[in-house]
Design a protein around this motif. Structure first.
Motif, PDB file in Angstrom:
ATOM      1  N   VAL A 167      28.884  27.857  32.419  1.00 16.69           N
ATOM      2  CA  VAL A 167      30.096  28.070  32.182  1.00 16.69           C
ATOM      3  C   VAL A 167      30.955  26.537  31.863  1.00 16.69           C
ATOM      4  N   ASP A 168      31.653  26.658  30.947  1.00 16.86           N
ATOM      5  CA  ASP A 168      32.351  25.561  30.677  1.00 16.86           C
ATOM      6  C   ASP A 168      33.600  25.386  31.056  1.00 16.86           C
ATOM      7  N   GLY A 169      34.070  25.065  32.318  1.00 18.20           N
ATOM      8  CA  GLY A 169      35.359  24.803  32.966  1.00 18.20           C
ATOM      9  C   GLY A 169      35.999  26.190  33.393  1.00 18.20           C
ATOM     10  N   PHE A 170      37.123  26.028  34.233  1.00 20.09           N
ATOM     11  CA  PHE A 170      37.815  26.787  34.982  1.00 20.09           C
ATOM     12  C   PHE A 170      38.340  28.104  34.255  1.00 20.09           C
ATOM     13  N   TRP A 171      38.980  27.675  32.876  1.00 20.83           N
ATOM     14  CA  TRP A 171      39.658  28.931  32.082  1.00 20.83           C
ATOM     15  C   TRP A 171      38.633  29.731  31.502  1.00 20.83           C
ATOM     16  N   ALA A 172      37.331  29.329  31.177  1.00 17.41           N
ATOM     17  CA  ALA A 172      36.550  30.113  30.655  1.00 17.41           C
ATOM     18  C   ALA A 172      35.913  31.110  32.116  1.00 17.41           C
ATOM     19  N   ALA A 173      35.765  30.493  33.248  1.00 18.34           N
ATOM     20  CA  ALA A 173      35.306  30.978  34.356  1.00 18.34           C
ATOM     21  C   ALA A 173      36.358  32.206  34.681  1.00 18.34           C
ATOM     22  N   LEU A 174      37.654  31.763  34.566  1.00 14.96           N
ATOM     23  CA  LEU A 174      38.688  32.897  34.762  1.00 14.96           C
ATOM     24  C   LEU A 174      38.721  33.975  34.120  1.00 14.96           C
ATOM     25  N   LEU A 175      38.508  33.655  32.696  1.00 12.93           N
ATOM     26  CA  LEU A 175      38.403  34.801  31.681  1.00 12.93           C
ATOM     27  C   LEU A 175      37.243  35.550  31.873  1.00 12.93           C
ATOM     28  N   GLY A 176      36.218  34.930  32.083  1.00 13.54           N
ATOM     29  CA  GLY A 176      34.706  35.412  32.382  1.00 13.54           C
ATOM     30  C   GLY A 176      34.826  36.280  33.769  1.00 13.54           C
ATOM     31  N   GLY A 177      35.326  35.901  34.674  1.00 14.34           N
ATOM     32  CA  GLY A 177      35.442  36.806  35.996  1.00 14.34           C
ATOM     33  C   GLY A 177      36.349  37.875  35.796  1.00 14.34           C
ATOM     34  N   LEU A 178      37.407  37.844  34.970  1.00  9.22           N
ATOM     35  CA  LEU A 178      38.217  39.114  34.814  1.00  9.22           C
ATOM     36  C   LEU A 178      37.530  40.119  34.208  1.00  9.22           C
ATOM     37  N   ILE A 179      36.621  39.687  32.954  1.00  8.65           N
ATOM     38  CA  ILE A 179      35.798  40.348  32.242  1.00  8.65           C
ATOM     39  C   ILE A 179      34.718  41.065  33.188  1.00  8.65           C
ATOM     40  N   ILE A 180      33.889  40.125  33.671  1.00  7.13           N
ATOM     41  CA  ILE A 180      32.966  40.677  34.768  1.00  7.13           C
ATOM     42  C   ILE A 180      33.273  41.751  35.785  1.00  7.13           C
ATOM     43  N   SER A 181      34.718  41.404  36.346  1.00  5.70           N
ATOM     44  CA  SER A 181      35.113  42.446  37.030  1.00  5.70           C
ATOM     45  C   SER A 181      35.409  43.697  36.678  1.00  5.70           C
ATOM     46  N   ILE A 182      35.996  43.804  35.321  1.00  2.00           N
ATOM     47  CA  ILE A 182      36.301  45.258  34.678  1.00  2.00           C
ATOM     48  C   ILE A 182      35.183  45.949  34.257  1.00  2.00           C
ATOM     49  N   VAL A 183      34.114  45.289  33.797  1.00  2.00           N
ATOM     50  CA  VAL A 183      32.758  45.833  33.173  1.00  2.00           C
ATOM     51  C   VAL A 183      32.013  46.189  34.423  1.00  2.00           C
ATOM     52  N   SER A 184      32.097  45.528  35.374  1.00  2.00           N
ATOM     53  CA  SER A 184      31.313  45.781  36.661  1.00  2.00           C
ATOM     54  C   SER A 184      31.854  46.953  37.316  1.00  2.00           C
ATOM     55  N   TRP A 185      33.104  47.248  37.269  1.00  2.00           N
ATOM     56  CA  TRP A 185      33.961  48.080  37.886  1.00  2.00           C
ATOM     57  C   TRP A 185      33.548  49.549  37.180  1.00  2.00           C
ATOM     58  N   ALA A 186      33.589  49.520  35.795  1.00  2.00           N
ATOM     59  CA  ALA A 186      33.226  50.654  34.850  1.00  2.00           C
ATOM     60  C   ALA A 186      31.945  51.107  34.871  1.00  2.00           C
ATOM     61  N   LEU A 187      31.057  50.199  34.882  1.00  2.00           N
ATOM     62  CA  LEU A 187      29.511  50.563  35.373  1.00  2.00           C
ATOM     63  C   LEU A 187      29.239  51.019  36.397  1.00  2.00           C
ATOM     64  N   ASN A 188      30.113  50.558  37.441  1.00  2.00           N
ATOM     65  CA  ASN A 188      29.581  51.175  38.927  1.00  2.00           C
ATOM     66  C   ASN A 188      30.169  52.735  39.185  1.00  2.00           C
ATOM     67  N   MET A 189      31.290  53.103  38.126  1.00  2.00           N
ATOM     68  CA  MET A 189      31.565  54.181  38.251  1.00  2.00           C
ATOM     69  C   MET A 189      30.973  55.267  37.442  1.00  2.00           C
ATOM     70  N   ILE A 190      30.160  54.666  36.428  1.00  2.00           N
ATOM     71  CA  ILE A 190      29.412  55.464  35.584  1.00  2.00           C
ATOM     72  C   ILE A 190      28.005  55.608  36.191  1.00  2.00           C
ATOM     73  N   LEU A 191      27.341  54.519  36.585  1.00  2.00           N
ATOM     74  CA  LEU A 191      26.266  54.631  37.170  1.00  2.00           C
ATOM     75  C   LEU A 191      26.001  55.504  38.520  1.00  2.00           C
ATOM     76  N   PRO A 192      24.755  55.801  39.142  1.00  2.00           N
ATOM     77  CA  PRO A 192      24.970  56.780  40.164  1.00  2.00           C
ATOM     78  C   PRO A 192      24.799  55.618  41.264  1.00  2.00           C
ATOM     79  N   ASP A 193      25.274  56.407  42.576  1.00  2.00           N
ATOM     80  CA  ASP A 193      25.245  55.663  43.749  1.00  2.00           C
ATOM     81  C   ASP A 193      24.469  56.480  44.813  1.00  2.00           C
ATOM     82  N   ASP A 194      23.987  55.770  45.877  1.00  2.00           N
ATOM     83  CA  ASP A 194      23.184  56.343  46.773  1.00  2.00           C
ATOM     84  C   ASP A 194      23.987  56.741  47.894  1.00  2.00           C
ATOM     85  N   ASP A 195      25.345  56.102  48.324  1.00  2.00           N
ATOM     86  CA  ASP A 195      26.132  56.581  49.204  1.00  2.00           C
ATOM     87  C   ASP A 195      26.503  58.006  49.270  1.00  2.00           C
TER      88      ASP A 195
END
Length: 125
Positions: free
Chosen positions: A97-125
């Motif tokens: 990761v090249d620097g803070f701004w790339a990490a900030l945008l990447g963290g935002l994208i990762i959070s959104i995509v992870s949230w969406a995938l965790n809503m779609i994928l099955p959960d054992d709870d």
């Protein structure tokens, strides 16, 4: 164990989306198989960082989180992604990761995509 594997796959997919969309996040390798293995290993490191380090950082930055109404979480996510990049470099994985701004945008994208995938994928709870 299944829940752990599902979350790791979701993290790997989210990291892949960030690599595709953000020019400052790179994943290199000789072939697709090596890149996929690197992506899974980076997802494991990212999951470990989020499990161990992130709660401590959130606790220590609680006054700032309250003051900014939670927006400081974006900065914490960026720092966790930068830490993951540094740890990947330490264990000689080709993820950077090249620097803070790339990490900030990447963290935002990762959070959104992870949230969406965790809503779609099955959960054992």
């Amino acid at each position: 164990m299944t829940n752990f594997l599902i979350k790791t796959v979701a993290n790997a997919a989210a990291l892949l989306v960030a690599v595709w969309l953000i020019a400052g996040i790179t994943l290199t390798g000789e072939d697709t198989g090596r890149q996929a293995l690197t992506l899974v290993l980076v997802a494991l490191i990212f999951g470990l960082v989020n499990f161990v380090v992130k709660p401590v950082v959130k606790l220590l930055s609680l006054p700032v989180l309250i003051l900014t109404l939670g927006l400081f979480t974006l900065v914490i996510n960026a720092l966790m992604l930068l830490l993951t990049s540094w740890l990947a470099d330490v264990v000689d994985l080709s993820f950077h990761v090249d620097g803070f701004w790339a990490a900030l945008l990447g963290g935002l994208i990762i959070s959104i995509v992870s949230w969406a995938l965790n809503m779609i994928l099955p959960d054992d709870d």
